[in-house]
Design an enzyme around this catalytic site. Structure first.
Site, short mmCIF file in Angstrom:
data_model
loop_
_atom_site.label_atom_id
_atom_site.label_comp_id
_atom_site.label_asym_id
_atom_site.label_seq_id
_atom_site.Cartn_x
_atom_site.Cartn_y
_atom_site.Cartn_z
N SER A 1 35.22 39.46 33.87
CA SER A 1 36.65 39.54 34.15
C SER A 1 37.07 38.56 35.24
O SER A 1 38.08 37.85 35.10
CB SER A 1 37.04 40.96 34.54
OG SER A 1 36.28 41.40 35.66
N ALA B 1 41.30 40.87 38.99
CA ALA B 1 41.11 39.91 37.91
C ALA B 1 42.26 39.89 36.91
O ALA B 1 42.75 38.82 36.53
CB ALA B 1 39.79 40.19 37.20
N ARG C 1 36.82 48.65 41.03
CA ARG C 1 35.71 49.45 40.51
C ARG C 1 35.03 50.25 41.61
O ARG C 1 34.52 51.35 41.38
CB ARG C 1 34.68 48.53 39.84
CG ARG C 1 35.11 47.97 38.51
CD ARG C 1 34.08 47.04 37.92
NE ARG C 1 33.89 45.85 38.74
CZ ARG C 1 33.24 44.77 38.32
NH1 ARG C 1 32.72 44.75 37.10
NH2 ARG C 1 33.11 43.72 39.09
N ASN C 2 35.03 49.70 42.83
CA ASN C 2 34.34 50.38 43.93
C ASN C 2 35.12 51.60 44.40
O ASN C 2 34.54 52.66 44.65
CB ASN C 2 34.13 49.39 45.07
CG ASN C 2 33.22 48.25 44.67
OD1 ASN C 2 32.01 48.37 44.69
ND2 ASN C 2 33.81 47.13 44.25
N ASP D 1 41.76 41.05 51.35
CA ASP D 1 40.86 41.55 50.31
C ASP D 1 40.42 42.98 50.61
O ASP D 1 40.29 43.81 49.70
CB ASP D 1 39.64 40.62 50.23
CG ASP D 1 38.92 40.73 48.91
OD1 ASP D 1 39.47 41.32 47.97
OD2 ASP D 1 37.79 40.21 48.81
N LYS E 1 33.48 44.72 51.96
CA LYS E 1 34.73 45.38 51.54
C LYS E 1 34.49 46.31 50.35
O LYS E 1 35.16 47.33 50.21
CB LYS E 1 35.79 44.34 51.22
CG LYS E 1 35.41 43.33 50.13
CD LYS E 1 36.14 43.59 48.84
CE LYS E 1 35.77 42.57 47.78
NZ LYS E 1 36.60 42.70 46.57
N LEU F 1 28.73 48.43 36.61
CA LEU F 1 28.33 47.67 37.80
C LEU F 1 29.30 47.94 38.94
O LEU F 1 30.51 47.79 38.80
CB LEU F 1 28.31 46.17 37.49
CG LEU F 1 28.03 45.26 38.69
CD1 LEU F 1 26.61 45.47 39.22
CD2 LEU F 1 28.23 43.79 38.31
#
Length: 325
Positions: free
Chosen positions: A14, A141, A258-259, A247, A192, A282
């Protein structure tokens, strides 16, 4: 200032695809290099990467290939691969005869491994003569691929290289700033994601917005602690770069991260051990956590947020590391 006549992006996920789309706004000769032949054909014929970006349309002139033999012919090579693949991918580039004339822009976030190190330190060994810069910014993304407003920091020890890359990527809706502090940008880009896991956990626990704002401040302090230990933060103002505070805020506040999503789902899970064992997506923060603990131990640092996240994540999957928190 001169433009790069052609730009390669190495990594067809992505983020890599969105960076290729970004680069194609200013350059008519951009090629995405990836391993999946089916996705390469899809990009060539349909101008989509449905697996990673849904039905978002990519620039008509964007090219895609699986043939790494031609990557040496590109003036700028943007590396946008998962951190675990960094070393092997750079070694693979060497086998395809890239030269000191190829400029590298590292958009991968995390740490090199075996042993744990900054990407810049690993490149001193693997590709010591290539002009190199680092790309970090508040960039989801899908928003980049949709050509929505965004910004990023470009860092290089050679500020002329940073300025040239910034000039080639900047537009009315994508702004850049430059820095020579490659250490702080790399540290911030890796940490981060760990702090975003903590943000997701706090969200699941309904800790409130005050707690999340407090987390941002504490996280910036821990970024500075590790950066200084590794030789960065020569100027305190470096912490205010888009690639650091920008960021961090985006990653911690967006469930599109995702985190943060991982942290939230971990927080609401009734069986955390099972959740961690079965979670297949991931999560870069999870990967970075295993490595940053090495650095905390090596430099004898006090980083309580990192330790707290480790106590939530690592005992279930890496029991040997639990005592380090």
């Amino acid at each position: 200032m001169n433009k790069f006549k052609n730009i390669a992006v190495y990594g067809g996920g992505s983020f890599g695809t969105s960076l290729a789309s970004l680069a194609a706004q200013n350059c008519n000769n951009v090629t995405l290099f990836l391993r999946d032949e089916a996705i390469a054909k899809e990009i060539l014929h349909n101008k989509t990467n449905v697996k990673y970006l849904g039905d978002i349309k990519l620039p008509a002139h964007l090219q895609a290939t699986t043939n790494l033999d031609i990557i040496k012919d590109f003036e700028l090579i943007i590396i946008a691969l998962p951190s675990y693949a960094f070393d092997d991918s750079i070694k693979l580039l060497k086998t395809h005869s890239i030269s000191k004339d190829n400029t590298l822009l590292i958009a991968t976030k995390g740490f090199a491994r075996n042993p744990t190190a900054l990407f810049s330190d690993r490149l001193k060994t693997l590709l010591p003569y290539n002009p190199t810069a680092f790309f970090v910014g508040p960039n989801l993304a899908k928003e980049l691929a949709k050509n929505l407003p965004a910004s990023a920091s470009i860092a290089s020890l050679d500020i002329d290289i940073a300025n040239k890359i910034a000039y080639n990527l900047s537009s009315k809706i994508f702004t850049t700033n430059v820095s020579s502090d490659i250490v702080t940008l790399q540290v911030a880009g890796a940490l981060k994601n760990i702090f975003a896991i903590k943000s997701g956990i706090d969200l699941a626990r309904k800790q409130g917005e005050n707690a999340r704002a407090t987390l941002i401040v504490a996280a910036l302090k821990e970024i500075a602690i590790l950066s200084k230990a590794l030789g960065g933060m020569q100027k305190n103002s470096d912490i205010l770069l888009e690639g650091v505070v920008g960021d961090l805020v985006l990653t911690c506040y967006s469930l599109g991260s995702r985190n943060t999503k991982f942290g939230y789902e971990l927080g609401i899970s009734s069986d955390k051990q099972k959740f961690l064992q079965e979670y297949k997506e991931l999560v870069e923060g999870r990967e970075a956590l295993k490595l940053v603990l090495d650095l905390i131990k090596k430099y004898n640092l006090h980083m309580p947020i990192i330790s707290e996240v480790a106590s939530c994540v690592i005992p279930y999957v890496m029991p040997a590391f639990a005592g380090m928190t």
